[in-house]
Motif scaffolding. Structure first.
Motif, PDB file in Angstrom:
ATOM      1  N   ASP A 181       0.839  -1.198   0.000  1.00  0.00           N
ATOM      2  CA  ASP A 181       0.000   0.000   0.000  1.00  0.00           C
ATOM      3  C   ASP A 181       0.877   1.251   0.000  1.00  0.00           C
ATOM      4  O   ASP A 181       2.076   1.204   0.272  1.00  0.00           O
ATOM      5  CB  ASP A 181      -0.897   0.019   1.242  1.00  0.00           C
ATOM      6  N   GLY A 182       0.243   2.394  -0.299  1.00  0.00           N
ATOM      7  CA  GLY A 182       0.921   3.672  -0.177  1.00  0.00           C
ATOM      8  C   GLY A 182       1.786   4.053  -1.363  1.00  0.00           C
ATOM      9  O   GLY A 182       2.560   5.013  -1.278  1.00  0.00           O
ATOM     10  N   MET A 183       1.668   3.355  -2.491  1.00  0.00           N
ATOM     11  CA  MET A 183       2.468   3.671  -3.670  1.00  0.00           C
ATOM     12  C   MET A 183       1.634   4.331  -4.766  1.00  0.00           C
ATOM     13  O   MET A 183       2.112   4.548  -5.875  1.00  0.00           O
ATOM     14  CB  MET A 183       3.141   2.406  -4.211  1.00  0.00           C
ATOM     15  N   GLY A 184       0.374   4.631  -4.460  1.00  0.00           N
ATOM     16  CA  GLY A 184      -0.506   5.248  -5.449  1.00  0.00           C
ATOM     17  C   GLY A 184      -1.673   4.342  -5.773  1.00  0.00           C
ATOM     18  O   GLY A 184      -1.714   3.174  -5.398  1.00  0.00           O
ATOM     19  N   ASP A 185      -2.646   4.905  -6.499  1.00  0.00           N
ATOM     20  CA  ASP A 185      -3.861   4.169  -6.817  1.00  0.00           C
ATOM     21  C   ASP A 185      -3.628   2.994  -7.749  1.00  0.00           C
ATOM     22  O   ASP A 185      -4.336   1.981  -7.656  1.00  0.00           O
ATOM     23  CB  ASP A 185      -4.887   5.105  -7.467  1.00  0.00           C
ATOM     24  N   ASP A 186      -2.678   3.101  -8.657  1.00  0.00           N
ATOM     25  CA  ASP A 186      -2.590   2.150  -9.762  1.00  0.00           C
ATOM     26  C   ASP A 186      -1.396   1.206  -9.710  1.00  0.00           C
ATOM     27  O   ASP A 186      -1.229   0.378 -10.610  1.00  0.00           O
ATOM     28  CB  ASP A 186      -2.577   2.922 -11.092  1.00  0.00           C
ATOM     29  N   ILE A 187      -0.564   1.331  -8.709  1.00  0.00           N
ATOM     30  CA  ILE A 187       0.531   0.381  -8.516  1.00  0.00           C
ATOM     31  C   ILE A 187       0.635   0.071  -7.024  1.00  0.00           C
ATOM     32  O   ILE A 187       0.231   0.874  -6.190  1.00  0.00           O
ATOM     33  CB  ILE A 187       1.890   0.909  -9.037  1.00  0.00           C
ATOM     34  N   PRO A 188       1.210  -1.076  -6.683  1.00  0.00           N
ATOM     35  CA  PRO A 188       1.606  -2.172  -7.567  1.00  0.00           C
ATOM     36  C   PRO A 188       0.433  -3.123  -7.814  1.00  0.00           C
ATOM     37  O   PRO A 188      -0.575  -3.070  -7.094  1.00  0.00           O
ATOM     38  CB  PRO A 188       2.703  -2.857  -6.764  1.00  0.00           C
ATOM     39  N   PRO A 189       0.546  -4.007  -8.808  1.00  0.00           N
ATOM     40  CA  PRO A 189      -0.559  -4.919  -9.090  1.00  0.00           C
ATOM     41  C   PRO A 189      -0.710  -5.998  -8.019  1.00  0.00           C
ATOM     42  O   PRO A 189       0.242  -6.356  -7.349  1.00  0.00           O
ATOM     43  CB  PRO A 189      -0.151  -5.542 -10.433  1.00  0.00           C
ATOM     44  N   GLY A 190      -1.931  -6.512  -7.892  1.00  0.00           N
ATOM     45  CA  GLY A 190      -2.142  -7.735  -7.121  1.00  0.00           C
ATOM     46  C   GLY A 190      -1.629  -8.920  -7.919  1.00  0.00           C
ATOM     47  O   GLY A 190      -1.296  -8.791  -9.103  1.00  0.00           O
ATOM     48  N   GLU A 191      -1.595 -10.087  -7.282  1.00  0.00           N
ATOM     49  CA  GLU A 191      -0.942 -11.220  -7.941  1.00  0.00           C
ATOM     50  C   GLU A 191      -1.706 -12.527  -7.765  1.00  0.00           C
ATOM     51  O   GLU A 191      -2.331 -12.773  -6.736  1.00  0.00           O
ATOM     52  CB  GLU A 191       0.459 -11.434  -7.354  1.00  0.00           C
ATOM     53  N   ILE A 192      -1.608 -13.370  -8.808  1.00  0.00           N
ATOM     54  CA  ILE A 192      -1.836 -14.803  -8.693  1.00  0.00           C
ATOM     55  C   ILE A 192      -0.540 -15.479  -9.108  1.00  0.00           C
ATOM     56  O   ILE A 192      -0.007 -15.213 -10.194  1.00  0.00           O
ATOM     57  CB  ILE A 192      -2.996 -15.296  -9.570  1.00  0.00           C
ATOM     58  N   ASN A 193      -0.014 -16.317  -8.221  1.00  0.00           N
ATOM     59  CA  ASN A 193       1.307 -16.915  -8.406  1.00  0.00           C
ATOM     60  C   ASN A 193       1.218 -18.434  -8.515  1.00  0.00           C
ATOM     61  O   ASN A 193       0.254 -19.050  -8.045  1.00  0.00           O
ATOM     62  CB  ASN A 193       2.214 -16.577  -7.219  1.00  0.00           C
ATOM     63  N   ARG A 194       2.276 -19.005  -9.080  1.00  0.00           N
ATOM     64  CA  ARG A 194       2.380 -20.462  -9.185  1.00  0.00           C
ATOM     65  C   ARG A 194       3.734 -20.906  -8.644  1.00  0.00           C
ATOM     66  O   ARG A 194       4.780 -20.436  -9.105  1.00  0.00           O
ATOM     67  CB  ARG A 194       2.238 -20.909 -10.637  1.00  0.00           C
ATOM     68  N   ALA A 195       3.712 -21.815  -7.666  1.00  0.00           N
ATOM     69  CA  ALA A 195       4.942 -22.413  -7.143  1.00  0.00           C
ATOM     70  C   ALA A 195       5.090 -23.807  -7.749  1.00  0.00           C
ATOM     71  O   ALA A 195       4.234 -24.665  -7.545  1.00  0.00           O
ATOM     72  CB  ALA A 195       4.899 -22.494  -5.623  1.00  0.00           C
ATOM     73  N   THR A 196       6.160 -24.015  -8.479  1.00  0.00           N
ATOM     74  CA  THR A 196       6.352 -25.286  -9.183  1.00  0.00           C
ATOM     75  C   THR A 196       7.274 -26.236  -8.434  1.00  0.00           C
ATOM     76  O   THR A 196       7.349 -27.415  -8.773  1.00  0.00           O
ATOM     77  CB  THR A 196       6.930 -25.030 -10.580  1.00  0.00           C
ATOM     78  N   GLU A 197       7.968 -25.729  -7.407  1.00  0.00           N
ATOM     79  CA  GLU A 197       8.867 -26.569  -6.627  1.00  0.00           C
ATOM     80  C   GLU A 197       9.164 -25.891  -5.298  1.00  0.00           C
ATOM     81  O   GLU A 197       8.964 -24.677  -5.160  1.00  0.00           O
ATOM     82  CB  GLU A 197      10.180 -26.815  -7.385  1.00  0.00           C
ATOM     83  N   PRO A 198       9.640 -26.633  -4.307  1.00  0.00           N
ATOM     84  CA  PRO A 198       9.975 -26.024  -3.022  1.00  0.00           C
ATOM     85  C   PRO A 198      11.146 -25.060  -3.163  1.00  0.00           C
ATOM     86  O   PRO A 198      11.998 -25.206  -4.039  1.00  0.00           O
ATOM     87  CB  PRO A 198      10.358 -27.220  -2.142  1.00  0.00           C
ATOM     88  N   GLY A 199      11.170 -24.048  -2.291  1.00  0.00           N
ATOM     89  CA  GLY A 199      12.321 -23.165  -2.192  1.00  0.00           C
ATOM     90  C   GLY A 199      12.272 -21.932  -3.064  1.00  0.00           C
ATOM     91  O   GLY A 199      13.239 -21.155  -3.075  1.00  0.00           O
ATOM     92  N   GLN A 200      11.198 -21.710  -3.780  1.00  0.00           N
ATOM     93  CA  GLN A 200      11.134 -20.543  -4.656  1.00  0.00           C
ATOM     94  C   GLN A 200      10.881 -19.272  -3.852  1.00  0.00           C
ATOM     95  O   GLN A 200      10.269 -19.282  -2.799  1.00  0.00           O
ATOM     96  CB  GLN A 200      10.050 -20.739  -5.717  1.00  0.00           C
ATOM     97  N   ASN A 201      11.391 -18.158  -4.389  1.00  0.00           N
ATOM     98  CA  ASN A 201      11.242 -16.841  -3.767  1.00  0.00           C
ATOM     99  C   ASN A 201      10.410 -15.973  -4.709  1.00  0.00           C
ATOM    100  O   ASN A 201      10.745 -15.845  -5.890  1.00  0.00           O
ATOM    101  CB  ASN A 201      12.609 -16.208  -3.515  1.00  0.00           C
TER     102      ASN A 201
END
Length: 418
Positions: free
Chosen positions: A263-283
């Motif tokens: 929050d606090g970066m303006g109305d239009d950034i940053p985007p929300g996300e849908i993510n995919r984890a394909t293996e353990p240990g990802q950042n």
């Protein structure tokens, strides 16, 4: 039944530990772990009709859906958050950010709930936001700082006393000193590996650098997983600000999750996300990235991890993407088979509100994703919220449920072409 009793007997072997843990165990958990009666007989029942329900139904008349779809009030459920539909289809358990878990039952199978009452009334829950089921009928509830296990919840839920056990004891999901009122709603899911996955939001907008080592160790700002007997805990994913939605792709076994961004970066950034984890240990890049590829002001001078995983889908900024699920039913048209349905709770500090809708994301064979609104209209022409969707769940007939914690209700969406 033989398998059930064998499972319960195996779990009762852990009951002796409850005596040694008595000082750490609140309310009646020790008794329930030993299959002892607590004397609890009083339930809180929620009225399902009347003027309040009629008002909800009137608001639903303004909801826009694709052609052939319908929406109706399924149940009045105060503070309704994440949902877990029982494998037998008997009852849906609904978490809250308060101290109740609700049991919602459609007894006559007319696709409208007949009864809503509190589950396990002799227990004291603390932010029991995240219920989830294993395929063999074990209910798990992820609280602020505890995970409880209820074998055969669909079998016992009619009683004031239920078989209940610690999966993770109170105060051991995260360090007690890190308990917060913010970003503390957990969700869980059972993977094809038989492990339970739990999201752990970190409490800050952007955490200070001195917190990172502790958070990395515990998986705060990430996803942890463990065996369903509570052993073998490990951090599965890091770099996640506050995920309150997760499901596992039934085709690939990959873990997908939503994430709420800075929050606090303006109305239009940053985007929300849908993510995919394909293996353990990802950042997944937080706190260096505030959402998508947008860098945070606090970490703009620090080199981000070279292997940071970017989101598969970028959503509208501040729409607050929460619960999500893969559609596996057969009621909806073919284009929705295997699609992701996700709930947007709606912005809390954007100049013009956005969100408060259900989105649908379809995945092409080449890995590209297309996202569009599926159910919308909970923000009126004055910018006032008439509802705030939280989670999406699927009933056995292929219709879907949508929870709303502002109204305190669950809606049902079904396909019924003219």
């Amino acid at each position: 039944m033989k398998r059930l009793m064998t499972s319960l007997a195996a779990l009762s072997l852990t009951a002796g530990l409850a005596h040694a843990q008595a000082a750490d165990v609140p309310d009646n958990l020790e008794k329930l772990s030993n299959f002892q009666s607590t004397g609890a007989t009083d339930f809180t029942f929620v009225e399902q009709g009347g003027d309040f329900a009629d008002g909800i139904k009137r608001n639903l008349e303004r909801i826009k859906l694709p052609q052939g779809f319908r929406i109706g009030l399924y149940a009045v459920v105060p503070d309704a958050r994440h949902m877990a539909v029982g494998p037998q289809g008997i009852v849906t358990f609904v978490g809250t950010r308060k101290d109740k878990v609700w049991a919602v039952t459609d007894r006559n199978k007319d696709r409208v709930a007949d009864e809503v009452k509190d589950f396990a009334p002799s227990l004291r829950f603390t932010i029991p936001n995240g219920p989830c089921f294993s395929k063999d009928g074990f209910l798990y509830i992820a609280e602020q700082n505890r995970v409880l296990l209820f074998p055969a919840a669909e079998f016992f839920y009619e009683s004031g006393d239920v078989a209940a056990f610690n999966l993770v004891k109170q105060g051991e999901l995260i360090p007690v000193e890190e308990e917060s009122f913010n970003h503390t709603a957990r969700v869980c899911d059972i993977g094809p590996d038989g492990m339970i996955y739990i999201t752990l939001g970190q409490p800050f907008n952007v955490p200070a650098p001195e917190k990172r080592e502790l958070y990395d160790k515990w998986g705060i700002g990430g996803i942890v997983r463990m065996k369903t007997d509570g052993t073998g805990r490990e951090v599965f994913a890091r770099g996640i600000r506050n995920s309150v939605g997760m499901d596992i792709d039934p085709e690939t076994g990959n873990v997908w999750f939503t994430d709420n961004q800075v929050d606090g970066m303006g109305d239009d950034i940053p985007p929300g996300e849908i993510n995919r984890a394909t293996e353990p240990g990802q950042n997944f890049g937080f706190p260096w990235y505030g959402g998508g590829s947008i860098r945070t002001n606090e970490y703009k001078d620090e080199e981000p991890p070279a292997d940071a995983v970017m989101p598969v889908v970028e959503m509208d900024a501040h729409a607050a993407d929460l619960g999500m699920m893969f559609y596996t039913g057969s009621m909806f048209p073919e284009e929705y088979r295997g699609a992701i349905f996700s709930a947007q709770h709606g912005s809390w500090n954007r100049t013009t509100p956005v969100g408060a809708r259900v989105m649908v994301t379809t995945l092409a064979e080449d890995g590209t994703a297309t996202t569009k609104p599926f159910a919308e209209g909970w923000i009126d022409e004055n910018g006032e919220y008439l509802g705030r969707p939280v989670d999406v769940a699927q009933l056995r007939d292929g219709s879907i449920l949508v929870s709303d914690d502002l109204v305190g209700a669950i809606y049902r969406i079904w396909y019924q072409p003219e």
